[in-house]
Scaffold this motif. Structure first.
Motif, mmCIF file in Angstrom:
data_model
loop_
_atom_site.group_PDB
_atom_site.id
_atom_site.type_symbol
_atom_site.label_atom_id
_atom_site.label_comp_id
_atom_site.label_asym_id
_atom_site.label_seq_id
_atom_site.Cartn_x
_atom_site.Cartn_y
_atom_site.Cartn_z
ATOM 1 N N UNK A 25 53.591 43.822 33.492
ATOM 2 C CA UNK A 25 53.259 44.166 34.722
ATOM 3 C C UNK A 25 51.700 44.210 35.057
ATOM 4 N N UNK A 26 51.085 43.334 34.231
ATOM 5 C CA UNK A 26 49.527 43.071 34.445
ATOM 6 C C UNK A 26 49.208 41.860 35.522
ATOM 7 N N UNK A 27 48.674 42.632 36.496
ATOM 8 C CA UNK A 27 48.486 41.577 37.867
ATOM 9 C C UNK A 27 47.261 40.671 37.266
ATOM 10 N N UNK A 28 47.343 39.741 37.151
ATOM 11 C CA UNK A 28 46.091 38.982 36.697
ATOM 12 C C UNK A 28 46.485 37.205 36.794
ATOM 13 N N UNK A 29 45.403 36.532 36.975
ATOM 14 C CA UNK A 29 45.532 34.930 37.070
ATOM 15 C C UNK A 29 45.448 34.312 35.689
ATOM 16 N N UNK A 30 46.128 33.623 35.340
ATOM 17 C CA UNK A 30 46.073 33.151 33.948
ATOM 18 C C UNK A 30 45.860 31.527 34.057
ATOM 19 N N UNK A 31 44.947 31.008 33.004
ATOM 20 C CA UNK A 31 44.369 29.547 33.230
ATOM 21 C C UNK A 31 43.909 29.291 31.853
ATOM 22 N N UNK A 150 22.037 44.311 36.339
ATOM 23 C CA UNK A 150 23.571 43.531 36.451
ATOM 24 C C UNK A 150 23.333 42.030 37.080
ATOM 25 N N UNK A 151 23.882 41.186 36.392
ATOM 26 C CA UNK A 151 23.545 39.670 36.687
ATOM 27 C C UNK A 151 25.161 39.174 37.049
ATOM 28 N N UNK A 152 26.120 39.572 36.852
ATOM 29 C CA UNK A 152 27.470 39.176 36.889
ATOM 30 C C UNK A 152 27.994 39.569 38.246
ATOM 31 N N UNK A 153 28.662 38.608 39.024
ATOM 32 C CA UNK A 153 29.077 38.740 40.386
ATOM 33 C C UNK A 153 30.621 39.508 40.150
ATOM 34 N N UNK A 154 30.831 40.478 40.694
ATOM 35 C CA UNK A 154 32.164 41.186 40.620
ATOM 36 C C UNK A 154 32.311 42.023 39.277
ATOM 37 N N UNK A 155 31.003 42.196 38.508
ATOM 38 C CA UNK A 155 31.208 43.017 37.223
ATOM 39 C C UNK A 155 32.047 44.246 37.202
ATOM 40 N N UNK A 156 31.773 45.175 38.075
ATOM 41 C CA UNK A 156 32.471 46.509 38.309
ATOM 42 C C UNK A 156 33.911 45.986 38.598
ATOM 43 N N UNK A 157 34.214 45.463 39.445
ATOM 44 C CA UNK A 157 35.411 45.055 40.143
ATOM 45 C C UNK A 157 36.277 44.659 38.694
ATOM 46 N N UNK A 158 35.692 43.716 37.862
ATOM 47 C CA UNK A 158 36.316 43.304 36.575
ATOM 48 C C UNK A 158 36.650 44.558 35.593
ATOM 49 N N UNK A 159 35.765 45.257 35.533
ATOM 50 C CA UNK A 159 36.153 46.603 34.709
ATOM 51 C C UNK A 159 37.068 47.537 35.115
ATOM 52 N N UNK A 160 37.145 47.637 36.460
ATOM 53 C CA UNK A 160 38.091 48.430 37.294
ATOM 54 C C UNK A 160 39.367 47.923 36.964
ATOM 55 N N UNK A 161 39.546 46.636 36.802
ATOM 56 C CA UNK A 161 40.991 46.132 36.754
ATOM 57 C C UNK A 161 41.664 46.628 35.764
ATOM 58 N N UNK A 162 40.898 46.929 34.467
ATOM 59 C CA UNK A 162 41.779 47.356 33.349
ATOM 60 C C UNK A 162 42.237 48.737 33.433
ATOM 61 N N UNK A 163 41.922 49.419 34.275
ATOM 62 C CA UNK A 163 42.448 50.863 34.374
ATOM 63 C C UNK A 163 43.834 50.964 35.222
ATOM 64 N N UNK A 164 44.451 49.697 35.563
ATOM 65 C CA UNK A 164 45.842 49.772 35.724
ATOM 66 C C UNK A 164 46.619 49.891 34.310
ATOM 67 N N UNK A 165 46.081 49.784 33.291
ATOM 68 C CA UNK A 165 46.557 50.191 31.903
ATOM 69 C C UNK A 165 46.391 51.665 31.459
ATOM 70 N N UNK A 166 47.180 52.587 31.407
ATOM 71 C CA UNK A 166 47.030 53.883 31.398
ATOM 72 C C UNK A 166 46.503 54.078 29.967
ATOM 73 N N UNK A 167 46.484 53.238 29.144
ATOM 74 C CA UNK A 167 45.814 53.819 27.570
ATOM 75 C C UNK A 167 44.556 53.305 27.578
ATOM 76 N N UNK A 168 43.735 52.824 28.454
ATOM 77 C CA UNK A 168 42.308 52.553 28.530
ATOM 78 C C UNK A 168 41.499 53.762 28.707
ATOM 79 N N UNK A 169 40.789 54.224 28.061
ATOM 80 C CA UNK A 169 39.767 55.076 28.269
ATOM 81 C C UNK A 169 38.175 54.901 28.874
ATOM 82 N N UNK A 170 37.749 53.672 28.324
ATOM 83 C CA UNK A 170 36.631 53.110 28.906
ATOM 84 C C UNK A 170 36.552 51.929 28.741
ATOM 85 N N UNK A 171 35.979 50.963 29.700
ATOM 86 C CA UNK A 171 35.553 49.687 29.726
ATOM 87 C C UNK A 171 34.202 49.428 29.735
#
Length: 267
Positions: A25-31, A150-171
């Motif tokens: 159930x991980x919604x991700x692009x793999x390359x 902050x110098x990376x585009x989409x940094x916060x969006x990338x961090x938020x993506x991990x919280x689809x996993x309920x085991x994550x406490x912080x990123x």
């Protein structure tokens, strides 16, 4: 990330990682990333209501990259510049001696929802963060130091993506010094906490390519870390018995006691 081999093996490993993401159930692009010898897994950002950015400050100004700036103003502008799909509210907890010029600089940032809370007690970073966290009903808290850029585009969006996993406490992201070397790739407790790969170049692979892979760590610096508001409150926030250091380590350990993980990602 997952390590891959060469040739057809690399293709097979890429397919295996992609299938694993679908199965779990991980919604991700793999390359495949042949330079690092890994499969790069980029999670897609989740939809969320608001992120409250908690910034303790005393309105310090400094000479940065050839010009004078109010640090907290620069931090907020850099975050807005690199984020496009997140609704922010900024809670600035400002010491009583914060200069009027710094307050005016914050008020002049276009389009930013900024609230200033005055703090007139002896310095306690943990207490300032807790005060800010209690003043918002946003779903997520982003703890941010005023000297971060902050110098990376989409940094916060990338961090938020991990919280689809309920085991994550912080990123938290891998943090770099101004010269580009590693400030922190997360903490390891051995038994005292220390910053992994501090001072090393970021193009270093590290053990198991750990500077290029999201992974669990013992704790992460509170200079820039994302967590759920509800979870933050449930463990009592940052411990005010640690006014300067170790409050972030303590927070990570409290998360671990609730079965929640702390991740650091290179973004």
């Amino acid at each position: 990330y997952a390590k891959i081999g060469g040739g057809s093996a690399a293709q097979a490993d890429h397919a295996a990682v992609a299938d694993h993401c679908v199965r779990t159930g991980v919604d991700a692009e793999c390359a495949p990333d042949p330079m690092l010898g890994v499969v790069r897994v980029k999670r897609r950002a989740r939809q969320t209501d608001r992120v409250a950015v908690i910034i303790p400050t005393r309105g310090t100004s400094a000479h940065v990259l050839g010009s004078d700036r109010v640090l907290v103003e620069g931090a907020i502008k850099s975050l807005l510049r690199c984020t496009h799909h997140v609704q922010f509210e900024f809670v600035v907890v400002a010491d009583s001696e914060t200069p009027s010029a710094a307050r005016a600089a914050l008020a002049s940032i276009p389009g930013a929802d900024i609230r200033i809370i005055d703090y007139d007690r002896p310095f306690n970073f943990a207490e300032k963060v807790n005060i800010g966290a209690l003043s918002t009903d946003a779903e997520f808290l982003l703890l941010m130091n005023d000297d971060v850029e902050v110098v990376t585009e989409g940094a916060v969006e990338s961090l938020l993506a991990y919280f689809c996993d309920d085991s994550i406490g912080q990123v938290a992201p891998l943090l770099r010094f101004e010269d580009g070397t590693v400030q922190s790739a997360g903490h390891l407790l051995n038994p005292a906490p220390f910053d992994l790969y501090r001072g090393f170049p970021t193009d270093l692979r590290g053990g198991d390519s750990m500077l290029h892979a999201a992974r669990d760590v013992s704790s992460a610096i509170a200079a820039f870390t994302l967590t759920r508001s509800e979870l933050f409150r449930s463990v009592g926030g940052l411990c005010m018995l640690f006014p300067r250091d170790y409050n972030d380590v303590d927070y990570s350990l409290k998360l671990a006691m609730k079965g929640k993980r702390t991740l650091v990602t290179p973004l």
